[in-house]
Write an enzyme that holds these catalytic residues in place. Structure first.
Site, PDB file in Angstrom:
ATOM      1  N   ARG A  52     -39.030  26.168 -73.854  1.00 46.83           N
ATOM      2  CA  ARG A  52     -38.831  25.536 -75.163  1.00 46.83           C
ATOM      3  C   ARG A  52     -38.172  24.171 -75.011  1.00 46.83           C
ATOM      4  O   ARG A  52     -38.203  23.368 -75.919  1.00 46.83           O
ATOM      5  CB  ARG A  52     -37.921  26.399 -76.041  1.00 46.83           C
ATOM      6  CG  ARG A  52     -38.583  27.641 -76.547  1.00 46.83           C
ATOM      7  CD  ARG A  52     -37.709  28.243 -77.617  1.00 46.83           C
ATOM      8  NE  ARG A  52     -38.381  28.252 -78.908  1.00 46.83           N
ATOM      9  CZ  ARG A  52     -37.758  28.392 -80.077  1.00 46.83           C
ATOM     10  NH1 ARG A  52     -36.456  28.483 -80.130  1.00 46.83           N
ATOM     11  NH2 ARG A  52     -38.436  28.415 -81.202  1.00 46.83           N
ATOM     12  N   ASN A  75     -11.135  23.343 -80.317  1.00 48.74           N
ATOM     13  CA  ASN A  75     -12.397  22.813 -80.830  1.00 48.74           C
ATOM     14  C   ASN A  75     -12.431  21.323 -80.487  1.00 48.74           C
ATOM     15  O   ASN A  75     -11.602  20.560 -80.977  1.00 48.74           O
ATOM     16  CB  ASN A  75     -12.485  23.000 -82.349  1.00 48.74           C
ATOM     17  CG  ASN A  75     -12.276  24.440 -82.766  1.00 48.74           C
ATOM     18  OD1 ASN A  75     -12.635  25.360 -82.045  1.00 48.74           O
ATOM     19  ND2 ASN A  75     -11.682  24.657 -83.938  1.00 48.74           N
ATOM     20  N   HIS A 127      -7.125  13.873 -83.138  1.00 47.81           N
ATOM     21  CA  HIS A 127      -6.061  13.915 -82.128  1.00 47.81           C
ATOM     22  C   HIS A 127      -6.165  15.221 -81.326  1.00 47.81           C
ATOM     23  O   HIS A 127      -6.177  16.311 -81.909  1.00 47.81           O
ATOM     24  CB  HIS A 127      -4.700  13.811 -82.825  1.00 47.81           C
ATOM     25  CG  HIS A 127      -3.575  13.519 -81.886  1.00 47.81           C
ATOM     26  ND1 HIS A 127      -2.822  12.376 -81.965  1.00 47.81           N
ATOM     27  CD2 HIS A 127      -3.090  14.211 -80.817  1.00 47.81           C
ATOM     28  CE1 HIS A 127      -1.911  12.380 -80.993  1.00 47.81           C
ATOM     29  NE2 HIS A 127      -2.060  13.501 -80.284  1.00 47.81           N
ATOM     30  N   HIS A 173      -5.934  18.585 -79.768  1.00 44.51           N
ATOM     31  CA  HIS A 173      -5.045  19.719 -80.030  1.00 44.51           C
ATOM     32  C   HIS A 173      -5.769  21.036 -79.784  1.00 44.51           C
ATOM     33  O   HIS A 173      -6.997  21.087 -79.803  1.00 44.51           O
ATOM     34  CB  HIS A 173      -4.531  19.680 -81.475  1.00 44.51           C
ATOM     35  CG  HIS A 173      -5.607  19.861 -82.505  1.00 44.51           C
ATOM     36  ND1 HIS A 173      -6.498  18.867 -82.846  1.00 44.51           N
ATOM     37  CD2 HIS A 173      -5.951  20.947 -83.261  1.00 44.51           C
ATOM     38  CE1 HIS A 173      -7.332  19.320 -83.778  1.00 44.51           C
ATOM     39  NE2 HIS A 173      -7.027  20.575 -84.043  1.00 44.51           N
ATOM     40  N   HIS A 180      -7.406  40.578 -60.649  1.00 45.68           N
ATOM     41  CA  HIS A 180      -7.651  41.429 -61.808  1.00 45.68           C
ATOM     42  C   HIS A 180      -6.386  41.567 -62.654  1.00 45.68           C
ATOM     43  O   HIS A 180      -5.373  42.067 -62.185  1.00 45.68           O
ATOM     44  CB  HIS A 180      -8.123  42.811 -61.348  1.00 45.68           C
ATOM     45  CG  HIS A 180      -8.289  43.760 -62.490  1.00 45.68           C
ATOM     46  ND1 HIS A 180      -9.413  43.773 -63.265  1.00 45.68           N
ATOM     47  CD2 HIS A 180      -7.447  44.684 -63.021  1.00 45.68           C
ATOM     48  CE1 HIS A 180      -9.267  44.678 -64.222  1.00 45.68           C
ATOM     49  NE2 HIS A 180      -8.089  45.242 -64.090  1.00 45.68           N
TER      50      HIS A 180
END
Lengths: 337, 337
Positions: free
Chosen positions: B24, B157, B168, B170, B244
């Site tokens: 695709r 994000n 800014h 964060h 682990h």
């Protein structure tokens, strides 16, 4: 104001907690976008470069379904030019554990909802909405005749914010050779609910929503539309058939007429109240042999795309809904007239 | 080309099938956006209206953590001005079944990664990346001291396409009074894998990725970064600790140094190869009492946001990945120098 503090509500269908944080937003009106994405680039009836426009039938892939009136077609289904899954080939399983793999075979159609480039689903007449639903039913039934297919999903992306890349109004149907993990988990939740409470989880939702009466958008003989108690996002709408049935393909003509009516009312509300927002529409259904199970019920979901998922949603699967479902429902209902 | 036909790969960690449909798309290079969202509006070191900039400390909410050098701070954590959950109040459960509800209490901090408005995480030095990870550890440990909190999620994000609304740099940390349903389901999958195979599902992934050797991006003493066999989306990166442990808060200084090193290498690759793409970064961890369980392992996930989810993903929980993980990994590795 009934509620200002955030609260978490448990969505019994998805098995997830939803953070209802209405103080993070303001009034329903604040959700309206400046400009509607849904109608961008969508001003003319005909686009010479659009493969879905009337007159350009020669540049689509193979036609698989059509509703016409002699020469003039009202709706066509065609194979997707860029299918997610190959239409030919056998289901071959290979690898195990970390390398468990299946050949990517299945079906992927596009349903061209109208010959007109600029007639979006929310603007469709009752008759045309019925035609779209008839096509959905026909294609789902046909896909399930393909013995390679385990699961069929019907969906529509309206507007670029909802993932649509072609402006001409269309829906999609994909048949996969596996049962998606999320579907399996939903069935497990529904089964557990049935085992614990002796009632289908979806029938239970209908009973509770009717008893509460505060989140219902519209209701007719065969369907009920509401913003659920634990709605995952602002103006997240569920449309449930009142007749318990797990398989969408069993829908009758009479029910199609009622479903088209209820969709028309919802689109009037969202177009007026939220200025033609981007949205995804999804039909969740089991396969024909599971149509009769007591614990599952097909339904239609409309997810208005007012915000995007970010790290919190990715990392937890939980959603933050910045609106109070009761207020959102009251707002949409005020748009009915 | 090793593979042209689509295939479905089973992601053993998420329990979902992924459609790998490389036909695709085209080449890795085709994933690059025209303009990077991550760096938009982000040209000056100081923005007088930005609450996170050095000099504007008076307009943030209460400070909860700081790394400084005498007067000059390198990093601050503050309470989120618009928290998803209220920081005061008790956990009160009410309703049952369809109305199961919990008061929306918890914690929600913002971690301001740098005093400079325009120094994004991918541009950070090794030292500053270590400081960010030290802050993550400190805040996660602190959140779990709050007995109302059942689960803590750490995320970032980067760019508006990843849901960021403030330029800014964060990160965010949220403590919820419930275990998210998705986390419960992941633990169930991990437990089933442990029961069936006698090995932690994450340790098993590391073993298999090392054996295959085709999708590893970078490795040091304590961490390994790879694009998993069944990556959910193009350039979906997992960073697993080799030791682990179920709880991120147990990370040592030495491990923090190695994690910062591996993140630096990944950001070099993505900045160069994908032109500073929007991304979400998430740390998935259990809570302290579960740190020692044999069947779960904390990890870090980087989801490069090159496309948006639409109806198919909403309706099935399945993802369509239009790139071949082996090719994507080879492409990013070629950017290492």
């Amino acid at each position: 104001m009934e509620l200002l503090m955030p609260q978490l509500r448990y969505n019994i269908v998805t098995g997830d907690w939803v953070i209802i944080a209405p103080e993070r937003s303001k009034r329903p009106i604040d959700f309206i976008k400046e400009e509607s994405e849904g109608s961008e680039n969508n001003t003319a009836t005909y686009d010479p470069y659009c493969p879905f426009c009337k007159g350009n039938e020669g540049i689509t892939e193979e036609e698989t379904f059509r509703i016409d009136d002699g020469d003039a077609w009202h709706l066509r289904a065609v194979r997707n030019k860029y299918p997610a899954l190959a239409s030919s080939g056998a289901v071959a399983r290979s690898g195990h554990l970390y390398h468990k793999t299946i050949s990517g075979v299945g079906q992927h159609d596009v349903i061209i909802e109208t010959p007109a480039h600029n007639l979006t689903m929310p603007e469709q007449s009752q008759l045309n909405l019925e035609r779209i639903l008839v096509a959905y039913r026909a294609r789902m039934r046909h896909f399930y005749e393909d013995k390679r297919i385990e699961y069929v999903i019907l969906f529509k992306n309206h507007g670029s914010g909802a993932g649509s890349s072609l402006a001409h109004p269309h829906s999609q149907i994909v048949g996969t050779p596996v049962m998606p993990g999320q579907v399996r988990m939903r069935i497990e939740e529904a089964l557990r609910h049935y085992g614990d409470n002796g009632i289908c989880i979806f029938c239970h939702c209908i009973d509770q929503e009717k008893e509460d009466g505060k989140r219902i958008l519209h209701e007719n003989d065969n369907f009920i539309a509401f913003i659920p108690y634990a709605a995952l996002s602002p103006f997240h709408i569920w449309v449930f058939p009142k007749l318990h049935n797990g398989y969408f393909g069993d829908i009758t003509d009479n029910e199609i007429s009622d479903l088209a009516e209820i969709l028309g009312v919802i689109f009037t509300m969202t177009t007026k109240g939220l200025k033609n927002p981007d949205f995804n529409l999804v039909i969740r259904s089991l396969s024909p042999p599971e149509g009769d199970v007591k614990f599952f019920h097909w339904y239609l979901s409309i997810v208005v795309r007012l915000s995007n998922t970010a790290g919190f949603e990715l990392g937890t699967g939980m959603y933050i809904n910045s609106s109070l479902p009761e207020e959102s429902a009251a707002y949409l209902c005020s748009m009915k007239q």
